[in-house]
Design an enzyme around this catalytic site. Structure first.
Site, PDB file in Angstrom:
ATOM      1  N   LYS A  63       0.835  -1.218   0.000  1.00  0.00           N
ATOM      2  CA  LYS A  63       0.000   0.000   0.000  1.00  0.00           C
ATOM      3  C   LYS A  63       0.865   1.263   0.000  1.00  0.00           C
ATOM      4  O   LYS A  63       0.578   2.206  -0.723  1.00  0.00           O
ATOM      5  CB  LYS A  63      -0.953   0.026   1.208  1.00  0.00           C
ATOM      6  CG  LYS A  63      -2.053  -1.018   1.136  1.00  0.00           C
ATOM      7  CD  LYS A  63      -3.207  -0.676   2.031  1.00  0.00           C
ATOM      8  CE  LYS A  63      -2.860  -0.556   3.489  1.00  0.00           C
ATOM      9  NZ  LYS A  63      -2.557  -1.737   4.245  1.00  0.00           N
ATOM     10  N   ARG A 136     -10.810   0.943   8.369  1.00  0.00           N
ATOM     11  CA  ARG A 136     -10.428  -0.452   8.530  1.00  0.00           C
ATOM     12  C   ARG A 136     -11.582  -1.267   9.100  1.00  0.00           C
ATOM     13  O   ARG A 136     -11.510  -2.490   9.120  1.00  0.00           O
ATOM     14  CB  ARG A 136      -9.252  -0.537   9.506  1.00  0.00           C
ATOM     15  CG  ARG A 136      -7.888  -0.671   8.838  1.00  0.00           C
ATOM     16  CD  ARG A 136      -6.950  -1.032   9.939  1.00  0.00           C
ATOM     17  NE  ARG A 136      -5.628  -1.452   9.602  1.00  0.00           N
ATOM     18  CZ  ARG A 136      -4.629  -0.699   9.177  1.00  0.00           C
ATOM     19  NH1 ARG A 136      -4.823   0.548   8.881  1.00  0.00           N
ATOM     20  NH2 ARG A 136      -3.430  -1.195   9.020  1.00  0.00           N
ATOM     21  N   ARG A 175      11.374  -4.993   5.702  1.00  0.00           N
ATOM     22  CA  ARG A 175      10.943  -3.593   5.608  1.00  0.00           C
ATOM     23  C   ARG A 175      11.562  -2.690   6.686  1.00  0.00           C
ATOM     24  O   ARG A 175      11.585  -3.022   7.851  1.00  0.00           O
ATOM     25  CB  ARG A 175       9.410  -3.554   5.723  1.00  0.00           C
ATOM     26  CG  ARG A 175       8.839  -2.163   5.707  1.00  0.00           C
ATOM     27  CD  ARG A 175       7.413  -2.169   5.304  1.00  0.00           C
ATOM     28  NE  ARG A 175       6.531  -2.691   6.341  1.00  0.00           N
ATOM     29  CZ  ARG A 175       5.207  -2.745   6.198  1.00  0.00           C
ATOM     30  NH1 ARG A 175       4.642  -2.341   5.085  1.00  0.00           N
ATOM     31  NH2 ARG A 175       4.460  -3.216   7.171  1.00  0.00           N
ATOM     32  N   ARG A 208       9.386  -1.118  12.062  1.00  0.00           N
ATOM     33  CA  ARG A 208       8.101  -0.866  12.721  1.00  0.00           C
ATOM     34  C   ARG A 208       7.922  -1.874  13.851  1.00  0.00           C
ATOM     35  O   ARG A 208       8.322  -3.023  13.726  1.00  0.00           O
ATOM     36  CB  ARG A 208       6.969  -1.030  11.709  1.00  0.00           C
ATOM     37  CG  ARG A 208       6.916   0.092  10.726  1.00  0.00           C
ATOM     38  CD  ARG A 208       5.913  -0.168   9.646  1.00  0.00           C
ATOM     39  NE  ARG A 208       4.692  -0.798  10.113  1.00  0.00           N
ATOM     40  CZ  ARG A 208       3.546  -0.764   9.455  1.00  0.00           C
ATOM     41  NH1 ARG A 208       3.460  -0.110   8.314  1.00  0.00           N
ATOM     42  NH2 ARG A 208       2.485  -1.376   9.925  1.00  0.00           N
ATOM     43  N   ARG A 219      -2.057  -9.561  12.936  1.00  0.00           N
ATOM     44  CA  ARG A 219      -2.563  -8.494  12.059  1.00  0.00           C
ATOM     45  C   ARG A 219      -3.189  -9.062  10.793  1.00  0.00           C
ATOM     46  O   ARG A 219      -4.231  -8.603  10.338  1.00  0.00           O
ATOM     47  CB  ARG A 219      -1.422  -7.553  11.653  1.00  0.00           C
ATOM     48  CG  ARG A 219      -0.977  -6.628  12.739  1.00  0.00           C
ATOM     49  CD  ARG A 219       0.313  -5.950  12.369  1.00  0.00           C
ATOM     50  NE  ARG A 219       0.172  -5.009  11.278  1.00  0.00           N
ATOM     51  CZ  ARG A 219       1.185  -4.624  10.493  1.00  0.00           C
ATOM     52  NH1 ARG A 219       2.385  -5.121  10.665  1.00  0.00           N
ATOM     53  NH2 ARG A 219       0.985  -3.751   9.545  1.00  0.00           N
TER      54      ARG A 219
END
Ligand code: AMP
Length: 269
Positions: A63, A136, A175, A208, A219
């Site tokens: 995203k 969400r 990431r 993160r 998640r």
């Protein structure tokens, strides 16, 4: 893996050790948004339909990458709920304090806080924008629709990203982010020039807190259940388009074609 404590972000550096970082904050870095877009807005009103976009996709489906490409190409502000929350955490605000606890345990931030935060952000935006990460939940979606309808600015395209789960898992592990700007790096296909350092500012990159396998699985499961509901909710409106692929490079051209088809080139920067 890293965790957040007392508003300081402790990060695992590429070399190994956990190290506290100071995340500088400026007002300009509040969101990954393009400011001063009056020129673009007036162009698009005249030459194309205003873009009021929502980007949906699993955590790690790309995203962030897609939204920054859309932002660059069409010159529109991106309102990323995750970025706004992380910036609140870095500033040590009350919302940041609540968000840090929820994010750390893989939970969502309460609807009322999110609705307030994002609708306030939307008030400052004009014709064109892209929402990333909000809504969400169905509660958030209904509240957003209500607020937008009041100002006659309903969503006019929902971009749904569909990427295989094994691809997503690898991406998450690789990431790294630059919190103040929201820039995202990936060690396998988009590494920073210097390990652990943001290319533009020279500041440190961080992991993160929720990019670890345990939190990620929670998640992903939660996301699947809730996204099904959101997809059902939006499917009735005929503005939902799903884009499939294994990489962002594969998916982005499809999105760009769709945007040009629907909104014309009036939004191009
Ligand atoms: P993201 O960067 O969009 O993956 O968001 C990171 C985390 O922030 C999520 O896992 C949630 O804990 C929280 N978050 C972001 N957006 C929302 C939202 N719309 N509602 C509730 N929690 C959110």
């Amino acid at each position: 893996m890293h965790f957040i404590k007392n508003y300081r972000i402790l990060t695992k550096q590429p070399g190994g050790w956990f190290k506290p970082i100071h995340v500088p904050f400026t007002r300009m870095s509040l969101s990954r948004s393009f400011h001063g877009s009056n020129f673009v807005n007036s162009l698009s009103v005249k030459d194309g339909l205003p873009m009021r976009l929502l980007l949906l996709g699993s955590p790690g489906s790309g995203k962030g990458t897609q939204s920054s490409r859309i932002q660059k190409k069409f010159n529109i502000p991106v309102i990323s709920s995750g970025d706004i929350l992380r910036q609140n955490i870095a500033r040590g605000t009350k919302i940041g304090e609540i968000a840090a606890k929820e994010i750390e345990r893989g939970a969502y931030v309460p609807d009322d806080i999110m609705i307030e935060l994002i609708t306030k952000e939307l008030q400052n935006k004009q014709q064109n924008w892209l929402l990333d990460g909000f809504p969400r939940t169905i509660n958030q979606a209904v509240a957003l629709d209500d607020r937008l309808a009041m100002t006659d600015r309903s969503l006019n395209l929902i971009i749904n990203l569909s990427v295989p789960e094994e691809v997503i898992l690898q991406r998450i592990m690789d990431r790294w982010v630059h919190v103040p700007s929201g820039r995202v790096y990936n060690l396998s296909y988009n590494p920073p020039k210097i390990n652990g350092i943001d290319d533009i500012t020279g500041e440190q990159l961080t992991k993160r807190s929720d990019d670890n396998p345990e939190t990620f699985k929670i998640r992903l499961q939660k996301h699947k259940a809730l996204t099904e509901l959101l997809l059902e909710y939006y499917a009735k409106r005929n503005i939902l388009v799903t884009f499939c692929g294994r990489t962002s490079d594969e998916i982005y051209p499809q999105i760009e074609r769709e945007l040009l088809k629907r909104f014309g080139s009036g939004n191009l920067g």
